[in-house]
Design an enzyme around this catalytic site. Structure first.
Site, PDB file in Angstrom:
ATOM      1  N   ASN A 387       0.822  -1.199   0.000  1.00  0.00           N
ATOM      2  CA  ASN A 387       0.000   0.000   0.000  1.00  0.00           C
ATOM      3  C   ASN A 387       0.861   1.256   0.000  1.00  0.00           C
ATOM      4  OD1 ASN A 387      -1.984   1.900   0.287  1.00  0.00           O
ATOM      5  ND2 ASN A 387      -3.089   0.840   1.897  1.00  0.00           N
ATOM      6  N   ASP A 388       1.503   1.514   1.120  1.00  0.00           N
ATOM      7  CA  ASP A 388       2.260   2.764   1.245  1.00  0.00           C
ATOM      8  C   ASP A 388       3.362   2.888   0.196  1.00  0.00           C
ATOM      9  OD1 ASP A 388       0.747   3.482   3.434  1.00  0.00           O
ATOM     10  OD2 ASP A 388       2.068   2.440   4.831  1.00  0.00           O
ATOM     11  N   VAL A 389       3.963   1.755  -0.189  1.00  0.00           N
ATOM     12  CA  VAL A 389       5.128   1.827  -1.078  1.00  0.00           C
ATOM     13  C   VAL A 389       4.749   2.159  -2.517  1.00  0.00           C
ATOM     14  CG1 VAL A 389       6.524   0.264   0.317  1.00  0.00           C
ATOM     15  CG2 VAL A 389       5.127  -0.666  -1.529  1.00  0.00           C
ATOM     16  N   ALA A 428       1.312   3.030   7.384  1.00  0.00           N
ATOM     17  CA  ALA A 428       1.571   4.406   7.789  1.00  0.00           C
ATOM     18  C   ALA A 428       0.272   5.147   8.102  1.00  0.00           C
ATOM     19  CB  ALA A 428       2.348   5.142   6.707  1.00  0.00           C
TER      20      ALA A 428
END
Lengths: 461, 98
Positions: A387-389, A428
Site C-alpha cells: 500500500n504505502d510503497v 503508515a
C-alpha cells in the site's frame, strides 16, 4: 597455552570478518554463514579448554556443557519452526537473548568482583546497561511487529525517557566514583533496572513501520554490549566480534533509513508528521472497483506485467499462487517481473526471502531503483498486499506524512490492479492517492482467493 | 590522556575493528540485508564466551551466581545457535531457486 588461545581467537575473528564479507555477496553467502559459525564454535571450545586449565569443579563443567547443548537445541528448534513471515520477530528475539546475556554477565561480575578499578566498573556498568536496553527494547520491538502493541507517543513519555537517559549517565559516572554510598552491586542492579525500563520507553513511541530500523539499531547495541564485556575480560575475540557487529549494525541502520528516506533522528523520536495527514482523511476517495474476470481478461492482453508484492501477500501465504500465475502468463509469452521495494516486508530484503521460499526465479526480481524510471514500459501492474510503497502522495503531496519516502511508481503504468482486503489504510495510516489515478482499479477480497480465481479463469482461455 | 597512552594498542585495535566492520558490509545488495542482519546477530552471540569465563571462575558453592551465569550462557548459546541456523535456513531458500 596462552599463545594457542590467542591464535585460535585470531582465527575466529578472521572467520567472522570473512563470514560477514561472504554474507554480503549472493553467491558466497552460505559459505559465509558456515565460516562464521565455525569461528564461533572454535572460540567457544578454545575458551572452555583454556580457562579450565587448573583443576576445576565438576559442577561448573556440567553446567557449561548442559547449557551449551540446551541452548543449541532451543535455537535450532526455534529457527526451524518459525514461519518466514515472522522472521524479523525471531531475529529480534535472538537479539534480546544476546542482550540479556550481556546484562546478566555484568550483574554476576558486579556481585563477585572485588578490586575492580573505576574504569573497569564504568565499563561493566555501561556494558550491562546497553545489554539491558537491547534486551527489553528487542522484546517491545517484537511485540510491535506482531501487532500486539500500538505506538504510544506523549510528551510525558518523552520527558520520562529523557530523565531515564540522564539518570543512567549520571549513575554510570557517579557509582564508580563511590560518591553515592551504595555498594557497587546495588548500584549495578539499579542501573540495570533503569536500563530495562529505558529500553521499553525507547521503543514505545517508534512507529511500527520503523521497527526494522530499530531492530538493526538494537543489534548494534548488543554488539557494543559484547565489546564492553570483552574489554572487561580483556578478551580479544569478544572485543573484536562486538565492535564489528556494532559498526556493521550502525551502517546497516543508516542504509535502511536512507532506503526509506527517513532520518535516524526522526525515526527515534517517532515523528511521522502525524497531525498533517488527518485533514485528508475526511475526503471521500473516488475509486473504481473491478472483478476477477475483468482482471483476468486484462492480464491476457498485457505484454509486460509488473507484480508489486507487499507484506500482505506473505501474510495471505499467496506467494505460491503468485508463482503459478507468473508461470501461466509466462507460457503465453508475457513478461512478468517482481518489483521489490527496499523495505517491502518487515525488513529490508525480507520480501526476497519470502519470494525465494516460493521458488520464484531470482532473475525476475527487480529492485525498485533498477526499474523505477521505466515503469511506464509495463502495461499492467498488480499491486498485491502493498500500500504505502506505491502511494504517489510520497512524491506529489508535501503535506503527506510519507512525503519523501521512495515509492515504486506504479501510477505510471497505464493500468493498475490493487488487490485489497478492504479500504483500510496501510501501515503508515495514510490514504493512498494511487486509487484515484486513471487506470487504477481495486480488486477487493483476500489476495489468495482472488489469485486462485484469476488462475482458474486464465487456465480456461 | 594518560589512560589512552597506556592502552594505545587497544585503542588502535578498536579503531581498526570499527573501520573493518564498516568496510566489510559497505556494498551489500538490499536482498541480503535480512540474512546479513541475522548473521551479524549470531556473531554478537560471542558474548557466550564471557558467560563461559564467568562460569569457570565462579566457586561451585556460589549457587546464585552459578544459576545466573548458567542462564546467561543459555541465552547466549540460544542467540548463537538460533542466529546461525535461521540464517542458514534463509540462505538455503535462495539457493533452491535455480
Amino acid at each position: 597455552m596462552l599463545a594457542v588461545l590467542e591464535t585460535t581467537y585470531f582465527l575466529s575473528i578472521l572467520s567472522f570478518l570473512g563470514g560477514l564479507k561472504f554474507l554480503s555477496s549472493p553467491k558466497r553467502a552460505k559459505l559465509g554463514n558456515t565460516l562464521a559459525a565455525a569461528g564461533m564454535v572454535l572460540a567457544l571450545v578454545a575458551s572452555i579448554v583454556a580457562f579450565s586449565a587448573d583443576a576445576l569443579p565438576r559442577l561448573n563443567l556440567i553446567l557449561i556443557a548442559s547449557m551449551l547443548v540446551l541452548g543449541t537445541f532451543l535455537g535450532r528448534i526455534m529457527s526451524q519452526k518459525v514461519e518466514m513471515t515472522k522472521m524479523p520477530q525471531l531475529v529480534s528475539f535472538f537479539n534480546a537473548t544476546g542482550g540479556a546475556c550481556a546484562m546478566l554477565i555484568g550483574v554476576v561480575e558486579a556481585n563477585q568482583g572485588t578490586g575492580l578499578t573505576w574504569v573497569q566498573e564504568s565499563v561493566l556498568l555501561i556494558g550491562s546497561a546497553t545489554g539491558a536496553i537491547a534486551a527489553s527494547g528487542s522484546i517491545i520491538a517484537l511485540r510491535k511487529l506482531s501487532g500486539k502493541l500500538k505506538d504510544r507517543r506523549s510528551i510525558g513519555l518523552q520527558v520520562l525517557s529523557k530523565l531515564f537517559v540522564l539518570s543512567l549517565i549520571a549513575l554510570v559516572v557517579l557509582i564508580p566514583l563511590d560518591v553515592i554510598g551504595l555498594s557497587f552491586f546495588q548500584g549495578t542492579l539499579i542501573v540495570v533496572g533503569i536500563a530495562l525500563v529505558y529500553g521499553v520507553l525507547f521503543v514505545l513511541p517508534i512507529g511500527g513501520a520503523d521497527m526494522p530500523v530499530v531492530i538493526s539499531l538494537l543489534n548494534a547495541v548488543t554488539g557494543i554490549a559484547t565489546a564492553l564485556a570483552g574489554a572487561l575480560y580483556n578478551n580479544k575475540v569478544m572485543l573484536a566480534g562486538g565492535i564489528i557487529v556494532g559498526a556493521a549494525g550502525i551502517i546497516l541502520t543508516i542504509m535502511m533509513c536512507r532506503a526509506m528516506n527517513r532520518s535516524l533522528l526522526k525515526v527515534l523520536t517517532g515523528s511521522f508528521n502525524v497531525g498533517s495527514g488527518t485533514k485528508n482523511d475526511s475526503r471521500e476517495q473516488n475509486i473504481i472497483q473491478t472483478n476477477v474476470s475483468e482482471t483476468a481478461l486484462q492480464l491476457t492482453h498485457a505484454t509486460r506485467i509488473a507484480i508489486i508484492p507487499g507484506y500482505g501477500l506473505a501474510v495471505a501465504q499467496a506467494q505460491h499462487l503468485c508463482k503459478q500465475l507468473e508461470k501461466l502468463l509466462h507460457q503465453r509469452g508475457t513478461v512478468v517481473h517482481y518489483i521489490i521495494h527496499p523495505v517491502a516486508g518487515r525488513m529490508p530484503g525480507h520480501m526476497n526471502v519470502l519470494l525465494a521460499e516460493a521458488n520464484i526465479d531470482y532473475e525476475l526480481l527487480k529492485e525498485m531503483d533498477e526499474v523505477n524510471d521505466e515503469m511506464s514500459t509495463y502495461d499492467m501492474a498488480l499491486v498485491i498486499g502493498a500500500n504505502d510503497v506505491v502511494n504517489p502522495a510520497a512524491e506529489e503531496d508535501d503535506d503527506s506524512p510519507i512525503y519523501g519516502m521512495p515509492i515504486i511508481r506504479a501510477h505510471e503504468c497505464s493500468s493498475t490492479v490493487v488487490f485489497k482486503r478492504g479500504m483500510s489504510k496501510g501501515y503508515a495510516g495514510v490514504p493512498n492517492k494511487l486509487f484515484e489515478h486513471k487506470g487504477c482499479k481495486l480488486l477487493f477480497g483476500d489476495a489468495k482467493t482472488s489469485l486462485q480465481e484469476i488462475i482458474n479463469e486464465l487456465k480456461l482461455v | 590522556m594518560n589512560f589512552i597512552l597506556e592502552n594505545l594498542s587497544e585503542v588502535y585495535f578498536i579503531c581498526f575493528c570499527i573501520l573493518i566492520g564498516v568496510e566489510v558490509i559497505a556494498n551489500v545488495p538490499a536482498i541480503l540485508h535480512t540474512p546479513l542482519m541475522s548473521g551479524a546477530n549470531a556473531i554478537s552471540g560471542i558474548i557466550a564466551v564471557g558467560a563461559i569465563i564467568l562460569l569457570l571462575q565462579t566457586p561451585p558453592t556460589d549457587y546464585l551466581n552459578l544459576a545466573l551465569g548458567s542462564l546467561a550462557l543459555l541465552l547466549g548459546t540460544t542467540n548463537v545457535a538460533g542466529g546461525f541456523f535461521v540464517t542458514h535456513r534463509m540462505l538455503a531458500m535462495f539457493n533452491s531457486k535455480k
